[in-house]
Design a protein around this motif. Structure first.
Motif, PDB file in Angstrom:
ATOM      1  N   UNK A 447      47.481  36.456  29.596  1.00 10.25           N
ATOM      2  CA  UNK A 447      47.080  37.804  29.884  1.00 10.25           C
ATOM      3  C   UNK A 447      47.992  38.943  30.501  1.00 10.25           C
ATOM      4  N   UNK A 457      41.900  42.902  29.020  1.00  8.77           N
ATOM      5  CA  UNK A 457      42.169  42.114  30.406  1.00  8.77           C
ATOM      6  C   UNK A 457      41.746  40.707  29.934  1.00  8.77           C
ATOM      7  N   UNK A 458      42.556  39.651  30.932  1.00  4.36           N
ATOM      8  CA  UNK A 458      42.084  38.125  30.740  1.00  4.36           C
ATOM      9  C   UNK A 458      41.314  38.135  32.364  1.00  4.36           C
ATOM     10  N   UNK A 459      40.560  37.107  32.064  1.00  2.95           N
ATOM     11  CA  UNK A 459      39.981  36.697  33.089  1.00  2.95           C
ATOM     12  C   UNK A 459      40.406  34.774  32.324  1.00  2.95           C
ATOM     13  N   UNK A 460      40.494  34.198  33.650  1.00  9.74           N
ATOM     14  CA  UNK A 460      41.119  32.716  33.517  1.00  9.74           C
ATOM     15  C   UNK A 460      39.467  32.347  34.535  1.00  9.74           C
ATOM     16  N   UNK A 461      38.868  31.454  33.060  1.00 10.40           N
ATOM     17  CA  UNK A 461      38.330  30.653  33.589  1.00 10.40           C
ATOM     18  C   UNK A 461      38.075  29.887  35.068  1.00 10.40           C
ATOM     19  N   UNK A 462      37.107  29.259  35.933  1.00  5.61           N
ATOM     20  CA  UNK A 462      37.378  28.946  37.414  1.00  5.61           C
ATOM     21  C   UNK A 462      38.135  27.060  37.660  1.00  5.61           C
TER      22      UNK A 462
ATOM     23  N   UNK B 117      46.558  36.873  40.026  1.00  5.42           N
ATOM     24  CA  UNK B 117      45.502  36.182  39.283  1.00  5.42           C
ATOM     25  C   UNK B 117      44.220  36.140  40.851  1.00  5.42           C
ATOM     26  N   UNK B 119      41.122  36.190  41.327  1.00  5.87           N
ATOM     27  CA  UNK B 119      39.361  35.800  41.163  1.00  5.87           C
ATOM     28  C   UNK B 119      39.373  35.314  39.606  1.00  5.87           C
ATOM     29  N   UNK B 120      40.124  34.692  39.263  1.00  5.33           N
ATOM     30  CA  UNK B 120      40.110  34.726  37.518  1.00  5.33           C
ATOM     31  C   UNK B 120      40.845  35.781  37.003  1.00  5.33           C
ATOM     32  N   UNK B 121      40.892  36.981  37.450  1.00  2.00           N
ATOM     33  CA  UNK B 121      41.582  37.734  36.529  1.00  2.00           C
ATOM     34  C   UNK B 121      43.495  37.756  36.981  1.00  2.00           C
ATOM     35  N   UNK B 122      43.530  38.447  35.764  1.00  3.46           N
ATOM     36  CA  UNK B 122      45.388  38.861  35.561  1.00  3.46           C
ATOM     37  C   UNK B 122      45.265  39.883  35.673  1.00  3.46           C
ATOM     38  N   UNK B 123      45.954  40.347  36.659  1.00 11.98           N
ATOM     39  CA  UNK B 123      45.924  41.493  37.169  1.00 11.98           C
ATOM     40  C   UNK B 123      47.871  42.226  37.310  1.00 11.98           C
ATOM     41  N   UNK B 124      48.223  43.240  36.977  1.00 11.86           N
ATOM     42  CA  UNK B 124      49.803  42.890  37.145  1.00 11.86           C
ATOM     43  C   UNK B 124      49.414  43.255  39.291  1.00 11.86           C
TER      44      UNK B 124
END
Lengths: 544, 136
Positions: A447, A457-462, B117, B119-124
């Motif tokens: 990510x 942009x990556x969202x990792x599964x719960x 992380x 809510x699962x989003x990879x944020x800086x």
């Protein structure tokens, strides 16, 4: 067109089958007399990738090689049903689905994806319990070179940066954080079609079909093998008297044959330390993250598309975790599969493959099957095309990681029996916390890099972050490995570094069951390389 | 059957539950658009701080980040961590300079692995801190 050679001339009736593949002249055990005794210098049990590779390697040598196959040259439902068993623990496909029980074995339906193991896969890593092979990658490299030819691949080169044509497909990842891992695609080589005629002609190799191995019989002192009992589905029995035996039935069936061979070794052959069947591993495949593209999703194809044709060679590239980072974070080796939302239809995938091949001015191998997939899935093809044209959708990542060797992930004998009266197997596939932790750590890195490069942009599964052990919607890849693992110390392995069963002088094992660790690479190339290495070892005179 | 099976494994099922999140999570172009539209904090002059998300999501992300890092729940402290001046004391950067600065900060953080992380989003971490500022 089919026919039979004159039985009187040969003393038995060979089985000649031709269905357009070729004409194989093999022996059919159903035509033998009941109670037949068959002598051989080397008996290889199982005519799949490992068994056929060994037989070819040893053809023309000093030994008479008998390659024994349960099935015929074409599939048979009754024979295939002999593979049935039970699956408990993590879901794995039914045991009679992923494996094929006829000449050629699983090469009759494999996907052809090839990559050698990485050097780190052979290392004993302090953070990976039970890791380490007694051999190194360098020991196997010469055999990988030869295995490439066996499965009809290109040069033994898996660094995509060495290929000029791939430069535009390589994302400029920070190499300290992600590396591009490359696979080559075999056509895929069907070993039966590719090598059946060759084995027919080989003067020192005989193929015996429709011969189910019921037991490998040890001598009274248990230190050597005296015989192999075989049987047809119809009940005809026979005995092979080999000087050496190689068990090459795959990561699951090798276990079964060892465990049922309990006439002398009461826990089964090679099972003095209760290791046979343990450490079962596969490559768990589960969707684990969603990517929102920051660039045109079609441009993403240039980076992540599968089956790119390079001088006729199918290649694909996946982002993987570099060795240095594995050591630093103490995680497993792995990479990530990428797919697109509109790619869920089989027909659309096939159409895309056809299009890519045409664009590369190449004919798609097995184009007939691809066209049939388009025709049989017109709805999926249409929807996929619609979404492709509209440039819709997110894309998805799935983990492609090795598993931590886990002794509790195992195959055992069940209470039910098959049509031969042989006990069926029970597969209990288990994971370890490090399996999931490694995926989670890898996804964070992925990510970060994708965002830094402004690709996605990556969202990792719960489910990835929920806990340490639960896997959601996980599938196997039909890569059973590790169940008769290799180690110099019999307390940690079933076979030694030469794949000889500890404590049994003339019994060897070939195939993925000997892998102590699974790596993330598809196993076939390594299976063939190890088989060639074992064949060379057995070709030495002092192993008569 | 097996070829189809293997290729189906390469196809990933649609995740409709993820799509609404995607519609809320608009990056890149939204940064510039929102920079002109949204003021930063009721006590500020009308000097916008570009948000990496739509306002509702930014607020939620900011809250979640402050749950993870409660010690950073202070505007001045967050500005300092973002290497931004306190607008009550110093001149606020021009919009283009601001975007460049925050973009470079984000790139450095991703390069070094300084992400969170949410809510699962990879944020800086900087993106999360901007959102935290928004909800203070």
């Amino acid at each position: 067109m089919a026919g039979f050679c004159p039985a009187a001339k040969l003393g038995f009736a060979p089985c000649i089958v031709s269905d357009g593949w070729g004409v194989f002249v093999f022996k059919d055990f159903r035509e033998f007399e009941n109670g037949a005794l068959i002598d051989a210098d080397l008996c290889i049990i199982g005519a799949g990738a490992a068994g056929i590779s060994m037989a070819r390697r040893l053809a023309g040598g000093k030994r008479r090689v008998l390659l024994v196959e349960s099935g015929d040259v074409t599939p048979d439902l009754a024979v295939q049903a002999l593979f049935e068993g039970d699956v408990v623990g993590q879901p794995w496909e039914p045991l009679d689905i992923g494996r094929l029980r006829f000449f050629g074995g699983s090469t009759n339906h494999w996907g052809g994806h090839c990559r050698p193991l990485d050097p780190i896969d052979f290392e004993a890593r302090p953070w990976v319990p039970y890791s380490g092979w007694p051999i190194t990658k360098a020991d196997l490299d010469p055999y990988y070179v030869e295995a490439q030819k066996v499965v009809e691949l290109g040069p033994y080169e898996y660094d995509p940066e060495k290929f000029d044509d791939l430069k535009e497909k390589i994302l400029p990842f920070n190499p300290e954080r992600l590396r591009q891992r490359m696979w080559q695609d075999s056509p895929p080589t069907n070993f039966a079609i590719a090598y059946g005629d060759e084995l027919k002609e080989a003067p020192t190799v005989e193929v015996l079909l429709n011969a189910n191995v019921m037991e490998i019989v040890a001598a009274e002192n248990g230190a050597a093998i005296e015989a192999v009992r075989i049987r047809t589905l119809e009940g005809k029995q026979g005995t092979i008297r080999p000087r050496t035996v190689v068990l090459a039935c795959g990561g699951i069936e090798n276990v079964r044959i060892l465990l049922v061979s309990d006439g002398v070794h009461k826990n089964g052959l090679g099972n003095g330390h209760d290791l046979v069947g343990r450490f079962f591993a596969d490559h768990p495949h589960a969707l684990c993250a969603m990517g929102v593209p920051m660039i045109d999703i079609h441009r993403l194809d240039a980076y992540f598309s599968n089956f790119t044709y390079l001088d006729g060679l199918g290649i694909y590239i996946k982002p993987g975790i570099p060795v240095e980072l594995q050591r630093k974070l103490r995680i497993l080796n792995g990479a990530f599969d990428v797919g697109y939302g509109y790619d869920r239809a089989s027909g659309f995938l096939a159409l895309r493959d056809i299009g890519k091949a045409l664009f590369a001015k190449r004919l798609l191998p097995d184009i007939g099957a691809a066209v049939m997939r388009v025709v049989s899935d017109l709805d999926g093809t249409a929807e996929g095309l619609y979404r492709y044209i509209r440039k819709e959708d997110v894309f998805w990542f799935a983990a492609n990681f090795e598993q931590t060797p886990n002794p509790d992930s195992r195959i055992t004998l069940g209470d039910k029996c098959d049509a031969l009266g042989m006990r069926r197997l029970v597969l209990n596939w288990q994971f370890s916390p490090l399996d999931k932790l490694s995926v989670r750590a890898g996804l964070k890195i992925l990510g970060e890099e994708l965002a830094r490069l402004k690709v996605a942009r990556l969202r990792i599964d719960d489910w990835i972050t929920a806990d340490e052990t639960t896997w959601e919607d996980v599938n196997d890849r039909a890569h059973p490995m590790g169940t008769t693992r290799m180690a110099d110390d019999p307390k940690y392995g079933v076979v030694d570094r030469n794949c000889r069963v500890h404590g049994v002088a003339n019994l060897y094992i070939a195939g993925s069951s000997v892998f102590p660790t699974s790596g993330y690479a598809n196993p076939t190339l390594t299976i063939v390389a190890l088989a060639l290495r074992l064949a060379d070892h057995l070709g030495e005179d002092n192993h008569a | 059957m097996s070829i189809v099976k293997i290729h189906r494994r390469m196809c990933f099922a649609t995740r409709p539950s993820a799509l609404p999140r995607r519609r809320k999570f608009i990056l890149g172009a939204a940064m510039a658009a929102l920079a002109a539209a949204w003021p930063w904090g009721p006590a500020s002059a009308a000097r916008p701080l570009p948000l990496p998300l739509d306002p509702a999501s930014a607020h939620a992300v900011g809250r979640r980040y402050l749950d993870l890092a409660p010690e950073e729940a202070d505007r001045s402290h967050l500005l300092k961590l973002l290497r931004l001046p306190d607008p009550r004391l110093q001149a606020w950067p021009e919009r283009d300079d601001l975007l460049r600065h925050l973009g470079a900060l984000r790139d450095r953080e991703f390069f070094s692995g300084d992400s969170v992380l949410i809510d699962g989003w990879v944020l800086s971490r900087g993106e999360a801190r901007i959102c935290a500022l928004y909800c203070l």
